[in-house]
Design a protein around this motif. Structure first.
Motif, PDB file in Angstrom:
ATOM      1  N   UNK A 199      11.637  15.957 -15.479  1.00  0.00           N
ATOM      2  CA  UNK A 199      11.804  14.803 -16.590  1.00  0.00           C
ATOM      3  C   UNK A 199      11.984  15.514 -17.986  1.00  0.00           C
ATOM      4  N   UNK A 200      12.282  14.429 -18.808  1.00  0.00           N
ATOM      5  CA  UNK A 200      12.504  14.936 -20.241  1.00  0.00           C
ATOM      6  C   UNK A 200      13.354  16.054 -20.408  1.00  0.00           C
ATOM      7  N   UNK A 201      12.795  17.112 -21.062  1.00  0.00           N
ATOM      8  CA  UNK A 201      13.789  18.146 -21.519  1.00  0.00           C
ATOM      9  C   UNK A 201      14.445  18.908 -20.127  1.00  0.00           C
ATOM     10  N   UNK A 249      14.957  17.475 -17.451  1.00  0.00           N
ATOM     11  CA  UNK A 249      15.936  16.923 -16.861  1.00  0.00           C
ATOM     12  C   UNK A 249      17.356  17.142 -17.617  1.00  0.00           C
ATOM     13  N   UNK A 250      17.103  17.024 -19.047  1.00  0.00           N
ATOM     14  CA  UNK A 250      18.256  17.141 -19.644  1.00  0.00           C
ATOM     15  C   UNK A 250      18.982  18.566 -19.546  1.00  0.00           C
ATOM     16  N   UNK A 284      10.792   8.969 -20.500  1.00  0.00           N
ATOM     17  CA  UNK A 284      11.074  10.127 -19.689  1.00  0.00           C
ATOM     18  C   UNK A 284      12.223  10.820 -19.872  1.00  0.00           C
ATOM     19  N   UNK A 285      12.855  10.461 -20.614  1.00  0.00           N
ATOM     20  CA  UNK A 285      14.189  11.357 -20.712  1.00  0.00           C
ATOM     21  C   UNK A 285      13.983  12.253 -22.313  1.00  0.00           C
ATOM     22  N   UNK A 286      13.740  11.526 -23.262  1.00  0.00           N
ATOM     23  CA  UNK A 286      13.340  12.191 -24.540  1.00  0.00           C
ATOM     24  C   UNK A 286      12.048  11.652 -25.217  1.00  0.00           C
ATOM     25  N   UNK A 287      10.983  12.015 -24.834  1.00  0.00           N
ATOM     26  CA  UNK A 287       9.835  11.577 -25.487  1.00  0.00           C
ATOM     27  C   UNK A 287       9.750  12.100 -26.970  1.00  0.00           C
ATOM     28  N   UNK A 313      17.898  18.196 -28.386  1.00  0.00           N
ATOM     29  CA  UNK A 313      17.431  16.937 -29.330  1.00  0.00           C
ATOM     30  C   UNK A 313      17.368  15.802 -28.546  1.00  0.00           C
ATOM     31  N   UNK A 314      18.124  15.832 -27.207  1.00  0.00           N
ATOM     32  CA  UNK A 314      18.086  14.586 -26.678  1.00  0.00           C
ATOM     33  C   UNK A 314      19.117  13.608 -27.062  1.00  0.00           C
TER      34      UNK A 314
END
Lengths: 253, 219
Positions: free
Chosen positions: B73-75, B77-78, A236-239, B209-210
């Motif tokens: 969520x994901x990008x 959220x980032x 959920x944060x970096x798929x 890039x997370x």
């Protein structure tokens, strides 16, 4: 403590007639963890869930190719007893489906059909299961009342208690909170956190926030394929996969 | 079809870009005012700071709303989490510009110190880093962001050189001590701006890039 694999799907295909609903799914379900299955409607997540306790056997023309291992034994092996598998791998459905019986008898039902006659044992098991399902305090004074008089959230916890009474090892939950209000949903989610200490749980949910809240591992399904599986935090944060990213950020379609 | 959430997220990005443009302009103008000893230009920077502060508050508000109502969520959220950090860095860049402008107020009314080309190099290098970091954010370009991070050592070296030059100068020119100290503060503000540019670049890397590359971690 090392995490051990409780169930494994290995190159699993599933057909409804000629339609291939699952394609080459390989997935490990780790013991005492919550594994969430997410994906859009029709992606195969519920079909996959039902493969884990052979619930799909009930559908005519359905066919399974590949293996599903429970403690390293293939549950689709002809020598395996399907009733025993379903006792070890219990299921809770989307809509609460209590029997039109008393609260007590709902929970005792599985024990009775498994041949238990010992009243003391049955009473103890009913109490323990209702406590595990966080329902005991609300129903202990009316165990002889009909289960149909309970609220939706209570009925769903009763169904969880009924599933737990036969002491399964794995509990499959198919959108267990989708018909419930936020407070009842929160109770079910808290319950899942408690239950994973004793059980291995696989949950299908349309609610991604719910998957994020309750699970340790999340698997994303799309068009019958397992696209990505990872720790819930990572997924959920970096798929890693663009389809997963698009789905969980609402950019799908 | 673009969702309501993504339209709101685009608005947040536009607010951040607007704030970045104003902070960059504040720092460019403050450096110009310093080298030109232009007090009016410095006053302009001080006056405009309020607008940047208000934008920071607005970004906090927009971000909190998106986090609370949309559970990104994901990008996405980032982007929001890193956007909050970028807003803090941009606000501090603007504060550095105000600090330089306040030194210009003092220095503008006194005789100039001898021209130090290293000071100009320092200003140029830190502004280059700031512009590149903002460009990396606008274009969501992790490669540009990584380039910014490699430039910071040079700025630190230039700052030390300015400091040495001014200490040498003060030893021989006691009446110029106060002006020299004020100039050292200006150099320090330029160096701090480069640090904020590095932070912004790290936030961009996190969005794209997370990866968290702060303090040489990469998780």
């Amino acid at each position: 403590m090392t995490a051990s694999v409780k169930m494994t799907a290995r190159n699993l295909d599933f057909y409804y007639g000629d339609f291939k609903a699952l394609q080459d799914i390989s997935l490990d379900v780790v013991e005492n963890q919550v594994t969430a299955l997410i994906g859009p409607s029709g992606c195969g997540k519920s079909t996959f869930l039902r493969c884990l306790n052979r619930m799909n056997d009930l559908i005519p023309t359905s066919r399974v190719v590949g293996d599903v291992l429970l403690d390293n034994r293939n549950i689709y092996d002809p020598s395996e007893d399907v009733v025993s598998i379903r006792r070890r791998v219990g299921m809770v459905f989307q809509k609460p489906n209590p029997f039109p019986k008393t609260i007590f008898e709902n929970v005792a039902y599985g024990l009775r059909i498994n041949g238990s006659r010992d009243k003391g044992f049955i009473a103890e098991t009913v109490e323990r299961s209702l406590k595990q399902a966080a329902l005991w305090d609300e129903v202990k004074d009316r165990l002889d009342a009909t289960a149909l008089g309970l609220s939706g959230g209570q009925q769903q916890r009763l169904c969880i208690a009924r599933a737990l009474a036969v002491q399964p090892e794995v509990v499959l939950m198919d959108e267990p909170a989708s018909a419930l209000d936020p407070i009842a949903t929160q109770k079910i989610e808290e319950l899942i956190h408690l239950l994973k200490k004793s059980y291995t749980i696989v949950i299908v949910t349309h609610n991604m926030q719910q998957a994020a809240r309750v699970s340790d591992v999340t698997a994303f399904f799309y068009m019958g394929k397992l696209v990505e599986v990872d720790s819930t935090e990572t997924l959920f944060t970096r798929p890693q996969n663009q389809q997963t990213e698009d789905y969980i950020t609402g950019r799908f379609g | 079809m673009e969702s309501h959430f993504h339209r709101e997220l685009d608005k947040l990005k536009m607010t951040l870009i607007q704030m970045a443009a104003l902070s960059e302009r504040a720092m460019v103008t403050a450096c110009q005012a310093f080298f030109a000893r232009d007090v009016d230009l410095a006053e302009e920077v001080i006056q405009n700071d309020r607008e940047i502060n208000l934008l920071e508050v607005e970004i906090d508000k927009q971000s909190l709303k998106l986090l609370a109502l949309d559970q990104p969520m994901a990008r996405d959220l980032r982007f929001i989490v890193a956007g909050l950090r970028i807003a803090v860095d941009l606000e501090r860049v603007a504060d550095q510009a105000v600090n330089i402008s306040q030194r210009v107020r003092f220095l503008g009314s006194r005789p100039p110190l001898p021209r130090d080309p290293v000071m100009e190099q320092l200003s140029e290098a830190s502004l280059d880093m700031l512009k590149l970091a903002i460009s990396a954010f606008v274009n969501q370009d992790a490669n540009q962001a990584m380039d910014v991070c490699t430039m910071d050592d040079k700025v630190d070296e230039l700052n030390v050189m300015v400091l040495k030059n001014l200490i040498d100068y003060m030893m021989n020119e006691v009446p110029a001590v106060e002006r020299s100290v004020q100039t050292i503060i200006v150099a320090r503000c330029m160096e701090r701006t480069a640090d904020h540019a590095t932070n912004i670049a790290e936030s961009v890397t996190f969005i794209v890039r997370g990866l968290n590359i702060k303090h040489h971690s990469s998780t």
